[in-house]
Design an enzyme around this catalytic site. Structure first.
Site, PDB file in Angstrom:
ATOM      1  N   HIS A 111      24.005  20.181  24.509  1.00  0.00           N
ATOM      2  CA  HIS A 111      22.908  19.920  25.459  1.00  0.00           C
ATOM      3  C   HIS A 111      23.006  20.906  26.635  1.00  0.00           C
ATOM      4  CE1 HIS A 111      19.917  16.814  27.217  1.00  0.00           C
ATOM      5  NE2 HIS A 111      19.659  18.033  27.677  1.00  0.00           N
ATOM      6  N   ARG A 153      15.045  16.603  22.851  1.00  0.00           N
ATOM      7  CA  ARG A 153      15.828  15.377  23.018  1.00  0.00           C
ATOM      8  C   ARG A 153      16.323  14.900  21.649  1.00  0.00           C
ATOM      9  NH1 ARG A 153      16.405  16.586  27.546  1.00  0.00           N
ATOM     10  NH2 ARG A 153      15.748  15.467  29.416  1.00  0.00           N
TER      11      ARG A 153
HETATM   12  P1  NAP Z   1       6.007  19.653  29.699  1.00  0.00           P
HETATM   13  O1  NAP Z   1       5.685  20.782  30.616  1.00  0.00           O
HETATM   14  O2  NAP Z   1       5.725  18.279  30.140  1.00  0.00           O
HETATM   15  O3  NAP Z   1       5.203  19.960  28.332  1.00  0.00           O
HETATM   16  C1  NAP Z   1       5.150  19.040  27.291  1.00  0.00           C
HETATM   17  C2  NAP Z   1       4.299  19.604  26.159  1.00  0.00           C
HETATM   18  O4  NAP Z   1       4.369  18.684  25.051  1.00  0.00           O
HETATM   19  C3  NAP Z   1       2.815  19.725  26.532  1.00  0.00           C
HETATM   20  O5  NAP Z   1       2.261  20.873  25.954  1.00  0.00           O
HETATM   21  C4  NAP Z   1       2.208  18.476  25.911  1.00  0.00           C
HETATM   22  O6  NAP Z   1       0.840  18.589  25.530  1.00  0.00           O
HETATM   23  C5  NAP Z   1       3.047  18.344  24.650  1.00  0.00           C
HETATM   24  N1  NAP Z   1       3.008  16.978  24.152  1.00  0.00           N
HETATM   25  C6  NAP Z   1       3.424  15.833  24.750  1.00  0.00           C
HETATM   26  N2  NAP Z   1       3.178  14.768  23.966  1.00  0.00           N
HETATM   27  C7  NAP Z   1       2.590  15.239  22.845  1.00  0.00           C
HETATM   28  C8  NAP Z   1       2.079  14.635  21.674  1.00  0.00           C
HETATM   29  N3  NAP Z   1       2.116  13.304  21.488  1.00  0.00           N
HETATM   30  N4  NAP Z   1       1.526  15.428  20.745  1.00  0.00           N
HETATM   31  C9  NAP Z   1       1.456  16.758  20.923  1.00  0.00           C
HETATM   32  N5  NAP Z   1       1.931  17.413  22.014  1.00  0.00           N
HETATM   33  C10 NAP Z   1       2.472  16.650  22.962  1.00  0.00           C
HETATM   34  O7  NAP Z   1       7.528  19.684  29.272  1.00  0.00           O
HETATM   35  P2  NAP Z   1       8.543  20.930  29.359  1.00  0.00           P
HETATM   36  O8  NAP Z   1       8.898  21.215  30.758  1.00  0.00           O
HETATM   37  O9  NAP Z   1       7.998  22.045  28.537  1.00  0.00           O
HETATM   38  O10 NAP Z   1       9.852  20.292  28.679  1.00  0.00           O
HETATM   39  C11 NAP Z   1       9.846  19.730  27.385  1.00  0.00           C
HETATM   40  C12 NAP Z   1      11.120  18.951  27.151  1.00  0.00           C
HETATM   41  O11 NAP Z   1      12.217  19.831  26.988  1.00  0.00           O
HETATM   42  C13 NAP Z   1      11.566  18.058  28.303  1.00  0.00           C
HETATM   43  O12 NAP Z   1      10.834  16.838  28.329  1.00  0.00           O
HETATM   44  C14 NAP Z   1      13.030  17.843  27.994  1.00  0.00           C
HETATM   45  O13 NAP Z   1      13.194  16.695  27.197  1.00  0.00           O
HETATM   46  C15 NAP Z   1      13.408  19.076  27.196  1.00  0.00           C
HETATM   47  N6  NAP Z   1      14.400  19.932  27.900  1.00  0.00           N
HETATM   48  C16 NAP Z   1      15.596  20.175  27.306  1.00  0.00           C
HETATM   49  C17 NAP Z   1      16.518  20.990  27.935  1.00  0.00           C
HETATM   50  C18 NAP Z   1      17.829  21.314  27.296  1.00  0.00           C
HETATM   51  O14 NAP Z   1      18.691  21.892  27.955  1.00  0.00           O
HETATM   52  N7  NAP Z   1      18.022  21.000  26.034  1.00  0.00           N
HETATM   53  C19 NAP Z   1      16.204  21.581  29.176  1.00  0.00           C
HETATM   54  C20 NAP Z   1      14.972  21.304  29.747  1.00  0.00           C
HETATM   55  C21 NAP Z   1      14.073  20.479  29.096  1.00  0.00           C
HETATM   56  P3  NAP Z   1      -0.314  18.795  26.645  1.00  0.00           P
HETATM   57  O15 NAP Z   1      -0.101  20.209  27.161  1.00  0.00           O
HETATM   58  O16 NAP Z   1      -1.579  18.655  25.892  1.00  0.00           O
HETATM   59  O17 NAP Z   1      -0.084  17.767  27.701  1.00  0.00           O
HETATM   60  C1  GLV Z   2      17.399  18.907  30.415  1.00  0.00           C
HETATM   61  O1  GLV Z   2      17.638  18.374  29.386  1.00  0.00           O
HETATM   62  C2  GLV Z   2      16.189  18.705  31.165  1.00  0.00           C
HETATM   63  O2  GLV Z   2      15.376  17.852  30.787  1.00  0.00           O
HETATM   64  O3  GLV Z   2      16.002  19.410  32.181  1.00  0.00           O
END
Ligand code: NAP
Ligand code: GLV
Length: 315
Positions: free
Chosen positions: A278, A230
């Protein structure tokens, strides 16, 4: 049993047409599909909201709403809406969403590792400049966030031979070949041994602004940064001094404080910033429809949806 689609950006028709065969018990080409703001009909009909960055406030007046299903992974924009009803909120988990992000991260890491942007610069200057080879095992990739996306990217990079380490909030079972760090104290240890930093954290109160001058200073000089999570993670004003002063070599950015990135923003033209719109991993209706339909059916049957967001934690 009516669904409401609400998004500032995604069109509804492709979701309706892709979901319809998976939910034959609903009339999605008729009264069971409503769209914010023009085709809401009677708000009392609506049971499930399918949303991607909906207009703040749009879910507040739906008395029979049972759950909110987000059409993407990140829920930061939703949770920022103080009028969001206190109902079960599910994020998207989809194999193609995950593999799309892994493709993006692998693409960017390989481009940085091999010097692809340096070759492009050389071509523009009409310069034949060979680069030295580097062993991926000597290239240390640090991934912030080891969730659905970070863990998969870590696994893929480790399989390519990179030295991979990841950071999470809590200790985690890690893919083979990946070293784990966790908690605030683990971050500094990871940064000190990271040549390419990849941000895949959710945007929460704890992670906002985490990519800042202090963090950059803790990386080895000449490290590169990839932000695919983000725009709110990056203190934009800190990036260009870090690049111009040589602390960072390059930045690959998919997300920004303001999107679309405004005309005239310095990132558009900085020679060592790569901008993507994005688009690292867009949600794909075709691949996510079966899981989404199953979650809708759960809610309509009076059960909890899967892939629930912890609202206190913020992801
Ligand atoms: P997720 O499954 O919720 O995983 C989040 C990870 O971040 C977990 O390992 C969590 O730790 C860690 N985390 C959260 N808060 C933390 C902190 N304060 N300190 C250290 N680690 C922390 O999320 P995801 O599905 O992988 O997605 C991540 C992000 O990618 C999304 O929230 C979104 O903003 C972004 N995204 C971007 C796109 C794009 O096209 N650019 C597409 C999809 C997603 P724990 O495992 O210990 O809980
Ligand atoms: C894209 O940014 C997503 O959070 O899926």
């Amino acid at each position: 049993m009516t669904l409401l689609f609400s998004s500032q950006g995604m069109g509804d028709a492709v979701w309706r047409d892709t979901l319809a065969p998976h939910l034959p018990e609903l009339d999605l080409t008729g009264p069971d599909w409503r769209v914010w703001p023009d085709r809401v009909g009677d708000p009392a009909d609506i049971r499930v909201a399918l949303v991607w960055r909906p207009e703040p406030g749009c879910l507040a007046g739906l008395p029979n709403l049972r759950a909110i299903l987000n059409l993407g992974a990140g829920v930061d924009a939703l949770l920022a809406d103080t009028t969001l009803p206190d109902l079960p909120l599910a994020r998207m988990i989809d194999a193609r969403l995950t593999s799309g992000m892994t493709e993006y991260v692998v693409l960017a890491v390989l481009a940085l590792h091999r010097g692809w942007m340096d070759w492009a610069d050389s071509q523009r200057a009409g310069r034949w400049e060979e680069l030295p080879g580097h062993d991926p095992a000597a290239r240390r990739v640090g991934i912030l966030g080891l969730g659905e996306l970070g863990a998969d990217a870590a696994r893929a990079l480790a399989a390519l031979g990179f030295s991979v380490q990841g950071w999470s909030r809590t200790p985690k079972a890690l893919p083979g070949g990946v070293t784990g760090f966790h908690g605030p104290e683990g971050l500094y240890a990871l940064l000190a041994q990271t040549d390419i930093l990849v941000n895949l954290l959710p945007l929460t109160a704890e992670t906002t602004g985490i990519l800042n001058a202090d963090l950059f200073a803790r990386l080895p000089r000449g490290a590169a940064v990839i932000n695919a999570a983000r725009g709110g993670h990056l203190v934009e004003a800190d990036l260009i001094p870090a690049l111009d002063g040589g602390q960072l070599s390059r930045a690959v950015l998919d997300v920004f404080q303001v999107e679309p990135l405004p005309a005239g923003h310095p990132f558009w033209t900085h020679p060592r910033v790569t901008v993507t719109p994005h688009n690292a991993s867009p949600s794909i209706p075709e691949s996510s429809a079966p899981g989404l339909a199953a979650n809708i059916r759960r809610v309509l049957a009076g059960r909890m949806p899967e892939d629930l967001v912890d609202r206190v934690r913020g992801y």
